[in-house]
Motif scaffolding. Structure first.
Motif: not given
Length: 159
Positions: A149-158
């Protein structure tokens, strides 16, 4: 000691020590990933193997440093080489800071593009093509194939 030189023994000991600290942090974080079972390893197995290898390599570097003569010197980069080295270090720190914020895909693409611009004289179309190909290959290997699993960044909030 001449300008642009460093005691080789100190450099080995310092880099080995930094490597041990980084490996310990990396291993600590990798233990938070699922380990899976013996017949079906999870995404945390590969990072643990890498962390153990990094620890061993760092300890070997420290051991080599102890064996070196105190008078032995290594040349430090100066001029444009020093600027490229400092640019690379800044780029690595920027990548580590950006990855949790903007995600793996965006940060790794930007990292590859800027890295190739700092270290080579390739044209922009080649830099973009090579960077995107490298990012796609790494994404395929680690995220799709190894299920890391890699960080998705701001797309995790969506979501």
């Amino acid at each position: 000691m001449p300008v642009g030189a460093l005691e080789k023994r100190k450099a080995y000991l310092a880099m080995g020590g930094i490597g041990v600290v980084c490996a310990a942090c990396y291993l600590g974080l990798s233990l938070q990933l699922p380990q899976g079972r013996l017949d079906q390893p999870g995404p945390g197995v590969f990072p643990i193997v890498v962390g153990v290898l990094l620890t061993l390599a760092s300890l070997v570097t420290i051991w080599e440093g102890w064996q070196l003569d105190r008078r032995e010197q290594i040349a430090m980069p100066v001029g444009s080489d020093l600027r490229r080295l400092l640019g690379l270090i800044a780029l690595l720190f920027g990548f580590l800071i950006a990855m949790p914020i903007v995600g793996y895909i965006v940060s790794s693409a930007l990292f590859c593009i800027l890295l190739m611009r700092i270290l080579s004289d390739l044209s922009w179309p080649r830099v973009l093509a090579y960077s995107l190909a490298m990012c796609a290959a790494l994404y395929g290997a680690f995220v799709s194939f190894l299920k890391v699993p890699m960080p998705r960044g701001i797309w995790d909030f969506w979501q």
